[in-house]
Design a protein around this motif. Structure first.
Motif, PDB file in Angstrom:
ATOM      1  N   ASP A   1       2.218  -5.342   9.549  1.00 22.80           N
ATOM      2  CA  ASP A   1       2.147  -6.073   7.874  1.00 22.80           C
ATOM      3  C   ASP A   1       0.182  -6.076   7.526  1.00 22.80           C
ATOM      4  N   LEU A   2       0.038  -5.354   8.376  1.00 27.32           N
ATOM      5  CA  LEU A   2      -2.099  -5.469   8.308  1.00 27.32           C
ATOM      6  C   LEU A   2      -2.529  -3.949   8.591  1.00 27.32           C
ATOM      7  N   THR A   3      -1.379  -2.844   9.094  1.00 27.91           N
ATOM      8  CA  THR A   3      -2.182  -1.693   9.293  1.00 27.91           C
ATOM      9  C   THR A   3      -1.238  -0.634   8.428  1.00 27.91           C
ATOM     10  N   VAL A   4      -1.904   0.686   8.072  1.00 33.11           N
ATOM     11  CA  VAL A   4      -1.436   1.659   7.625  1.00 33.11           C
ATOM     12  C   VAL A   4      -2.220   2.769   8.047  1.00 33.11           C
ATOM     13  N   VAL A   5      -1.195   3.865   8.029  1.00 34.17           N
ATOM     14  CA  VAL A   5      -1.786   5.000   8.696  1.00 34.17           C
ATOM     15  C   VAL A   5      -1.332   6.001   7.884  1.00 34.17           C
ATOM     16  N   ILE A   6      -2.039   6.422   7.074  1.00 34.65           N
ATOM     17  CA  ILE A   6      -1.963   7.795   6.431  1.00 34.65           C
ATOM     18  C   ILE A   6      -2.144   9.793   6.988  1.00 34.65           C
ATOM     19  N   LYS A   7      -0.825   9.972   7.303  1.00 38.83           N
ATOM     20  CA  LYS A   7      -0.891  11.356   7.807  1.00 38.83           C
ATOM     21  C   LYS A   7      -1.157  12.087   6.522  1.00 38.83           C
ATOM     22  N   MET A   8      -1.934  13.601   7.209  1.00 36.85           N
ATOM     23  CA  MET A   8      -1.830  14.863   5.965  1.00 36.85           C
ATOM     24  C   MET A   8      -1.289  16.269   6.853  1.00 36.85           C
ATOM     25  N   ALA A   9      -0.918  16.697   5.475  1.00 43.31           N
ATOM     26  CA  ALA A   9      -0.274  18.203   6.108  1.00 43.31           C
ATOM     27  C   ALA A   9      -1.948  18.747   6.160  1.00 43.31           C
ATOM     28  N   LYS A  10      -2.883  18.625   5.968  1.00 43.46           N
ATOM     29  CA  LYS A  10      -3.910  19.764   6.102  1.00 43.46           C
ATOM     30  C   LYS A  10      -5.062  18.383   6.101  1.00 43.46           C
ATOM     31  N   VAL A  11      -6.757  19.390   5.576  1.00 41.54           N
ATOM     32  CA  VAL A  11      -7.622  18.176   5.571  1.00 41.54           C
ATOM     33  C   VAL A  11      -7.590  18.430   3.978  1.00 41.54           C
ATOM     34  N   ASN A  12      -7.865  16.920   4.080  1.00 45.77           N
ATOM     35  CA  ASN A  12      -8.489  16.715   2.426  1.00 45.77           C
ATOM     36  C   ASN A  12      -9.537  16.172   2.159  1.00 45.77           C
TER      37      ASN A  12
ATOM     38  N   VAL B   1      -0.672  14.772   1.374  1.00 42.83           N
ATOM     39  CA  VAL B   1      -0.416  13.674   2.079  1.00 42.83           C
ATOM     40  C   VAL B   1       1.444  14.164   3.187  1.00 42.83           C
ATOM     41  N   SER B   2       1.635  14.032   4.118  1.00 42.25           N
ATOM     42  CA  SER B   2       2.861  14.592   4.454  1.00 42.25           C
ATOM     43  C   SER B   2       3.282  13.126   5.104  1.00 42.25           C
ATOM     44  N   ALA B   3       2.870  11.693   5.311  1.00 42.80           N
ATOM     45  CA  ALA B   3       3.055  10.028   5.652  1.00 42.80           C
ATOM     46  C   ALA B   3       2.585   9.390   5.827  1.00 42.80           C
ATOM     47  N   ILE B   4       3.471   8.286   5.332  1.00 42.68           N
ATOM     48  CA  ILE B   4       2.279   7.338   4.379  1.00 42.68           C
ATOM     49  C   ILE B   4       3.526   5.967   6.448  1.00 42.68           C
ATOM     50  N   GLU B   5       2.510   5.515   6.932  1.00 40.16           N
ATOM     51  CA  GLU B   5       3.143   4.746   8.117  1.00 40.16           C
ATOM     52  C   GLU B   5       2.519   3.453   8.249  1.00 40.16           C
ATOM     53  N   THR B   6       3.736   2.673   8.356  1.00 39.29           N
ATOM     54  CA  THR B   6       3.707   1.002   8.264  1.00 39.29           C
ATOM     55  C   THR B   6       3.730  -0.046   9.602  1.00 39.29           C
ATOM     56  N   PRO B   7       2.728   0.432  10.619  1.00 38.85           N
ATOM     57  CA  PRO B   7       3.261   0.061  12.095  1.00 38.85           C
ATOM     58  C   PRO B   7       3.190  -1.469  12.189  1.00 38.85           C
TER      59      PRO B   7
ATOM     60  N   VAL C   1       0.951  -1.145  -0.224  1.00 38.58           N
ATOM     61  CA  VAL C   1      -0.121   0.034   0.227  1.00 38.58           C
ATOM     62  C   VAL C   1       0.699   0.970   0.175  1.00 38.58           C
ATOM     63  N   LYS C   2       1.886   1.033   0.649  1.00 42.20           N
ATOM     64  CA  LYS C   2       2.728   2.269   0.900  1.00 42.20           C
ATOM     65  C   LYS C   2       3.007   2.259  -0.404  1.00 42.20           C
ATOM     66  N   TYR C   3       3.865   1.335  -0.618  1.00 48.28           N
ATOM     67  CA  TYR C   3       5.016   1.557  -2.240  1.00 48.28           C
ATOM     68  C   TYR C   3       3.488   2.463  -3.405  1.00 48.28           C
ATOM     69  N   SER C   4       2.215   1.284  -3.517  1.00 44.97           N
ATOM     70  CA  SER C   4       1.638   2.039  -4.282  1.00 44.97           C
ATOM     71  C   SER C   4       1.227   3.793  -4.036  1.00 44.97           C
ATOM     72  N   PHE C   5       0.665   4.508  -2.794  1.00 44.21           N
ATOM     73  CA  PHE C   5       0.570   5.253  -3.230  1.00 44.21           C
ATOM     74  C   PHE C   5       1.744   6.309  -3.404  1.00 44.21           C
ATOM     75  N   GLU C   6       2.485   6.137  -2.610  1.00 44.62           N
ATOM     76  CA  GLU C   6       3.786   7.205  -2.634  1.00 44.62           C
ATOM     77  C   GLU C   6       4.505   6.452  -4.965  1.00 44.62           C
ATOM     78  N   ARG C   7       3.584   5.866  -5.180  1.00 44.50           N
ATOM     79  CA  ARG C   7       3.905   5.461  -6.768  1.00 44.50           C
ATOM     80  C   ARG C   7       3.719   6.596  -7.695  1.00 44.50           C
ATOM     81  N   VAL C   8       2.222   6.780  -7.436  1.00 45.75           N
ATOM     82  CA  VAL C   8       1.233   7.929  -7.609  1.00 45.75           C
ATOM     83  C   VAL C   8       1.796   9.305  -7.680  1.00 45.75           C
TER      84      VAL C   8
END
Length: 515
Positions: free
Chosen positions: A150-161, A142-148, A119-126
């Motif tokens: 194997d089955l969790t993805v947390v997307i951090k935003m720089a501002k509301v979207n 998107v300011s960061a994509i975290e993977t705490p 997921v991280k790879y795909s979104f960072e690729r786009v």
């Protein structure tokens, strides 16, 4: 009745059309147990382009790859966001984070099990400009994509979207690919969908086969072969002779005939897409709003609908999805007024014969050619010389879409139910689909404001204001919504499942052939 007679007749003008996007067969099949096996041959009305789902901007390609790829989330028939590859998802209370829990054990076609790294790879690729992804701007905030884990993805935003979740519910931005597979996606797409890619012969066919490890259960069909047949008559002949199991886009002048044929099935829905006339704002005459307004007054939208589409649609001055809260129903198409058009052109400094235009239309959409041919006479009445240049789909994409080398053209757009996808992509000065050189600070401000407006009603009002601005400035000439149609052999089952809620994509997961 031929087209000339049709256009002369006022009796055939269409009345009010009901909005729907559901299966409406001409003859209902009895309830049967689906059979497994068989190869379905589909007469695809368009040609497939770049097979990389992140890079492609054409609905023709997406319609095929919809069956190869999946996104984290998707939409149901009412456009509610629902999990797909994700097991669950939630938005942080401040609107600045999104947490996705992935379904365990999801397999890609290459045998790899999906993890958060994919997921991280795909979104960072786009997001990466070097990728050339059409929907790159979805991830601008998107300011960061975290993977705490194997089955969790947390997307951090720089501002509301506000539209972020809706945007990744579409495969173009939200499709998940195996980590590191980007280099091969353009020729051998690898996804987690119900069908695996087998082969592609450009301009001829795409072959897919069932993926038995699909997370939502294997498809019934062994294979789907999409044969690319842009000529409507050839496509219909193939259906009638049994060479094809199904076709999309039944020729407009033959639909009633096919509906009345007890040996065939039909599926119709509204809308499939919307069409508009494109004006290149970098072309000197079209920098003047009066000239653009004159073009609008030259065109009789209702008569064009009858002449080019045989009335199979409904005129509209708004491109918003017709059931969307953002649809501006207060807008109405300008009526044809040749004298007003001539006066506007004169005010802009163009007398009779001064303005000569080249209309670039693609043969990929035969009704665009027909529409342009009809418009030639109207333009002549207004003192404008209009010539038509017919282009293949590949040439149209290269000249008009990529190089922006055109004066006036025509296009249709699909799967733009999400208003940010629609208005930001098409009319923002940096939008991925803004091939008309539109640069309107008022539009930029409105669609940017909508992105940070969380309240749905307030956000819808902003988009209505954007529509009014597009209409007033005549950035494009919006024409109509077009109906969708499918014709099929009696042996094809599951047709009530085939049309995606967005009205464009076709899903073959639950389609089957009688033994």
């Amino acid at each position: 009745m031929n087209r000339r007679e049709l256009m002369k007749s006022t009796a055939v003008l269409m009345g009010g059309a009901a909005f729907f996007s559901t299966f409406t067969p001409s003859s209902l099949l009895a309830q049967e147990t689906p059979s497994k096996g068989g190869t379905l041959v589909w007469g695809h009305s368009e040609t497939v382009q770049n097979l990389d789902m992140h890079q492609t901007g054409t609905a023709s390609t997406s319609r095929v790859l919809q069956n190869v790829h999946c996104s984290l989330i998707t939409v149901d028939k009412d456009f509610n966001l629902v999990p797909m590859l994700a097991e669950s998802f939630e938005e942080g209370g401040d609107g600045l984070s999104y947490t996705f829990k992935l379904k365990p054990g999801v397999k890609f076609h290459n045998g790899k099990t999906m993890t958060s790294a994919d997921v991280k790879y795909s979104f960072e690729r786009v997001k990466n400009p070097a990728t050339g992804a059409v929907n790159f701007e979805v991830f601008n905030d998107v300011s960061a994509i975290e993977t705490p884990d194997d089955l969790t993805v947390v997307i951090k935003m720089a501002k509301v979207n506000a539209p972020f979740l809706s945007r990744i519910a579409e495969n173009g931005a939200g499709v998940i690919m195996p980590e590191g597979s980007g280099d091969v996606q353009g020729k051998t797409p690898i996804g987690a969908g119900p069908f695996k890619f087998v082969a592609y012969e450009p301009g001829v066919r795409v072959e897919l086969e069932r993926f038995d490890e699909y997370f939502d259960g294997p498809a019934y069909l062994d294979k789907v072969i999409a044969r690319e047949i842009t000529e409507p008559t050839v496509r219909l002949t193939g259906l009638r002779t049994g060479e094809l199991h199904m076709i999309n886009d039944i020729p407009a002048d033959r639909i009633e005939e096919i509906k009345g044929d007890a040996k065939l099935q039909t599926v119709t829905w509204f809308p499939l897409n919307w069409d508009f006339v494109n004006l290149n704002h970098d072309f000197e005459p079209f920098k003047n709003q009066k000239v653009r307004l004159a073009i609008d007054y030259i065109i009789d939208k209702e008569m064009l609908l009858q002449g080019a589409l045989w009335g199979l649609g409904r005129t509209t001055a708004s491109p918003s999805y017709p059931t969307s809260a953002s649809y501006n129903s207060a807008l109405a198409n300008r009526p044809q007024d040749i004298e007003k058009a001539k006066a506007l052109l004169a005010e802009a400094g163009y007398g009779p014969g001064d303005l000569k235009l080249v209309f670039k239309a693609t043969t990929n959409y035969p009704y665009h050619i027909e529409a342009a041919q009809i418009m030639v006479e109207w333009f002549k009445m207004a003192g404008v010389e209009l010539s038509i240049e017919q282009l293949t789909w590949a040439d149209w994409l290269s000249q008009v879409w990529v190089n922006k080398d055109f004066q006036i053209s025509m296009m249709n757009f699909f799967t733009l139910w999400e208003p940010d996808f629609l208005y930001y992509s098409l009319w923002h000065s940096t939008g991925a689909f803004n091939y008309r050189h539109i640069n309107d600070p008022a539009i930029d401000e409105l669609v940017s404001k909508a992105r940070v407006t969380v309240d749905p009603a307030a956000r819808a009002d902003i988009y209505k204001e954007a529509q009014q601005r597009i209409f007033d400035e005549v950035h494009d000439v919006i024409l109509w919504f077009r109906n969708g149609t499918i014709g099929a052999q009696p042996a094809v089952g599951g047709l009530d499942t085939i049309v995606h809620p967005n009205g464009s994509n076709l899903n073959f997961h639950k389609v089957w052939l009688k033994a």
